[in-house]
Each structure stands twice: as C-alpha cells, then as structure tokens.
Design an enzyme around this catalytic site. Sequence first.
Site, PDB file in Angstrom:
ATOM      1  N   GLU A 221      -0.662  -4.472  -1.748  1.00  0.00           N
ATOM      2  CA  GLU A 221      -0.402  -4.284  -0.148  1.00  0.00           C
ATOM      3  C   GLU A 221      -0.455  -2.911  -0.082  1.00  0.00           C
ATOM      4  OE1 GLU A 221      -0.472  -5.796   2.708  1.00  0.00           O
ATOM      5  OE2 GLU A 221       0.708  -7.406   1.499  1.00  0.00           O
TER       6      GLU A 221
ATOM      7  N   GLU B  64      -4.298   8.359   6.888  1.00  0.00           N
ATOM      8  CA  GLU B  64      -2.815   7.585   6.920  1.00  0.00           C
ATOM      9  C   GLU B  64      -1.892   8.872   6.745  1.00  0.00           C
ATOM     10  OE1 GLU B  64      -1.018   5.076   4.253  1.00  0.00           O
ATOM     11  OE2 GLU B  64      -0.280   3.828   5.686  1.00  0.00           O
TER      12      GLU B  64
ATOM     13  N   LYS C 148      10.094  -2.700 -10.342  1.00  0.00           N
ATOM     14  CA  LYS C 148      10.555  -1.099 -10.549  1.00  0.00           C
ATOM     15  C   LYS C 148      10.288  -0.452  -8.999  1.00  0.00           C
ATOM     16  CE  LYS C 148       7.886   2.433 -10.743  1.00  0.00           C
ATOM     17  NZ  LYS C 148       8.854   3.241  -9.934  1.00  0.00           N
TER      18      LYS C 148
ATOM     19  N   CYS D 225       3.261   0.803   6.717  1.00  0.00           N
ATOM     20  CA  CYS D 225       1.927   0.691   6.498  1.00  0.00           C
ATOM     21  C   CYS D 225       1.179   0.036   7.702  1.00  0.00           C
ATOM     22  CB  CYS D 225       1.330   0.076   5.097  1.00  0.00           C
ATOM     23  SG  CYS D 225       2.358  -1.753   5.023  1.00  0.00           S
TER      24      CYS D 225
END
Length: 495
Positions: A261, A398, A187, A297
């Site tokens: 992750e 972040e 997906k 990331c």
Amino acid sequence: MSQTAEPVVKTSPPALREKYHCLIGGKLVGAESGETFPSFNPATGEKLADVPACDARDIDRAAQAAQNAFPAWRKLSPAERGTYCRRFAERLRARKDVYAALDTLDLGSPFNMMRVDVASAANQIDYYAGLGSELKGETIPSGAQTFSFTLREPFGVVAKITPFNHPIMFAARVAAPLVAGNTLIVKPAEQTPISALEMVHDLKEIFPPGVVNVVSGDGPSAGAPLVQHALVRRIAFTGSVEVGRAIMRSAADGLKTVSLELGGKNPMIVFPDVDLDRAVASAFNGMNYTWSQGQSCGSTSRVFLHSDIHDAFVVKLLEKVKTVRIGMPIDEKTEMGCLVSEQQFNKVMSYIEIGKKEGAKVMIGGGRPSNPDLQRGYFVEPTIFDGVEQRMRLAQEEIFGPVQSIITWNDLDQVTEMANSVMYGLTASIWCRDFSKAYRMAQEIQAGFVWINDSSKHFLGVPFGGYKQSGLGREECLADLLSYTQVKSINVNVS
Ligand code: ADP
C-alpha cells in the site's frame, strides 16, 4: 490561519510509560543487544521515550515464536480467532484516549483525529472478525469418479510493516491475517513506535503467546531482516514506493507473497457545473490537512479546476484554509498539528522552494506559522500553489505534507491525460453533477479508488488499493482477508 494563542499545557500526559518493551512469544522484552533509540515529540522536540532497537536476532526470536504459536492458532475455528480479535477491538475502544494521546505525542497529529484512528482500527477488526465463514473453498466438477474441492489455508507467519502517518490505526489492524489463521509480527515505523509498544500490553493479555509479536526498530536493522526471514511467508507493507520496491525485490528471493500500500499524487478533477461550496469543502477535507497535515497517501494533492470556476473556487478554498486552527496537537481545540520529523519538515519545505522556483504561485502558507508557541516543532502552514503546470515537480511527485497544487483545465481529454500522467494511481476524486460524464471519467482514470462528488472517506468492505506504482493488492475488504490464505486443492477418488 488562526493559531491557538493559549500556552502549551499538556505535553507529557501520564499515558507515557517509564520503559517500553517489544512483545515476543508472549513476553515483554528489550532488544537482545540491549540497544534502544529515542522517540521524540515533533511538536516540542522533547524526548518521549527510549524504545528497543531490534536487529536480526530479535527478528529471529519473533519469527520462531510466531512459528511455534502457529499450529495451535490455525486449529481454532475462524469464529474463535475472531472472538480473540473482537476482545482486542473492545480493549482499543476502552483505552482510546491513551492510544490517541500517545500517537498525538509521537506523531504530531491532532488528538481528536487520533481518537478517530483508534476507533477506525477497532471497527476494522470487528469487520474481519465477522468474516471468518468467508474463508471457504469451492467444489469443482471433476467428473463422476473424483470429488475435487479447495481449502483456504493460512501461510504461517505474516510480517506487517507499518508507516509513521497513522501509527496505531495501521499497527492495530491485525485481524485480517489472524482470522485467516496466520500468526503475526508487527513492526511499526521508527518515527512513531510508542503506540504499538503500548499495544503489546493489551495483546499480551488477550492473545495466546506468540500469536502476535511486536518489534521496534528501523528499516535496515529490523525491517529488512523481517522481510528476509525464512519463516515469514507473507508480507503486508504500507509505506513509500521506494521501500515497497526494495521489499518486493527482497521478497523475490524467498518467493514470498507481498501486498503493498504505497504513495499517491491524487487528482481531484472539478467540472464547471458543481456546487462550489461542497467541492471546496471536499478539496480541503481530501487533502487531510486536519487529519495528518497532508501526510496521507490518499490526499487530493492535485486539484484540477475548470477555468470557468477556477477563480471563485480558489477564493473559497483560501477562505476555508484560513480558518484552520494550527496548534499544539495534544490541545483538543487544535485542528492541525505538525509534521512527524525534521526530515519530513525539510522535505516539505524543499518542495515549497522547488514550487516557487518552478514558477508556481504560493496563494497561502509557504512556511512555519508565526505563533511563537509553535517554533520548536515541525509545523508547516497549509500551503496552496496556483498556476501549477504539468511539467513541474509539484505536479508529479508525492510531497507527503500540507501542500496542494492547483492546475487549470479546459479540455476533458487533456485533463484526463494530465491526471493519469504520474507514476502513482491510488485515489481520484471527480466533482461533476452530470453522472454520465463523471462515470466516463471514472472509467478512464488510472486509480484504484475513485470518489464521485466526495473525497477522503473509506468504507469497510470497499477494496482500497493502488494502480501503477501505488501498490499491489486491496485492503479493507473480503479480498484482503482472502489474501492471507493460500488455496489447496484436494481430489478424492470416489470410484
Ligand atoms: P514512511 O516514511 O511513509 O513511514 P517508509 O517507506 O520510509 O515510509 O517506511 C515505512 C516502514 O517501512 C517503516 O516501518 C520502516 O521502518 C520500514 N522500512 C524501511 N526500509 C525498509 C526495508 N528496507 N525493509 C523493510 N522495511 C523497511
């Protein structure tokens, strides 16, 4: 920043299809509800396509199809499964420009870098395709009367849920679960579904029906039922910490195996003895300005500069950033494109405002580029803050955009503590000529992937993954392949 002055020439190359389908059980299908949702070009605002809006019914169809395909697929040898995967890698390479163009249109990252993403996915597929013989077990000395050995067996149906920032690169990395003998449901992210829905045509031709299924839809309607589906036994997720946590909670109900992750707020620590030009280039490359506009990331978003070299380093970094060609992503001369969506644009802009209010100093960037051709897209200049302090949100959270924070240090213990003070622990970059010092710091740093005198690069076979809230599990290595298996012990009475 230099901005391309040429007018936009290519926004809708023929790579786009009239209609997009999911792949379920070897068939190209729409959502059972008939619903679709639009995907937009974030550089221009124009609609690219309507794609199927899958819900729990489609997920169920995909899970049944994957389950039906599983017995025959698992009976193939790992080498045979690898051969199918290699064919797919060849196809990706042959159609690299089509996939790269679709990602560029859907995501806003530069065309040249999206070519690199396609090549990277193909290389990773080949790597796993060659590792099939590592799916081996052990013999255990249980005594003279018993022969004990282990087998590595697939789980069955695996769900792979991918983020927006590298659409084809993540969606096409199908080989680890498949070579291990599982069947798969992919997906893609709802912001960037088009390349995965292009991929269905190649998958359909190459793999037996149901071995790889692709469904499009958003998190609540398609992602959540995929995680919850009883036939799905293993989930591989790449995305945000918040969604990673939600997936882990939901997977707990079915005691499913999960790999995550997730995000990062990655430190780059620069010692005073470094070659400044190399370290500056690494700070720039590490931030992935020209790959994903910082939407990665692993980006080195916190740069800790020793006070002795701080001023000279900043001057050189600003010089480097000024040379970036921001432009229409599809233009081959463009080095930096735009953010994926209005939501991401607003998030990044709000962090820039927060940084200013907190007292950090904008050294460059801080808003939209002035080029009139770029006003309809979600473009943000590379933005560097100096004078960032540990207490600031700029140093903790972040941002997932082209915003880099500079923090000054003098004391080794203190900088290590600052580097480790965030909830994330994905990557770290240490720049230091004295290897014993660098190695000591690498041991102290709470991160799953550390570079000494480098940044940004991944190496096939070297485990990639996070400490703390940056994730669970390791990818891009043998352990990743093995993580798609479960161990069965067999004990034979030989008396
Ligand atoms: P990003 O914004 O970096 O793409 P997200 O974590 O928001 O990261 O989304 C990553 C992927 O997770 C997307 O494919 C999204 O549709 C999916 N997703 C979002 N929410 C859920 C959920 N509750 N369950 C399963 N998948 C989800």
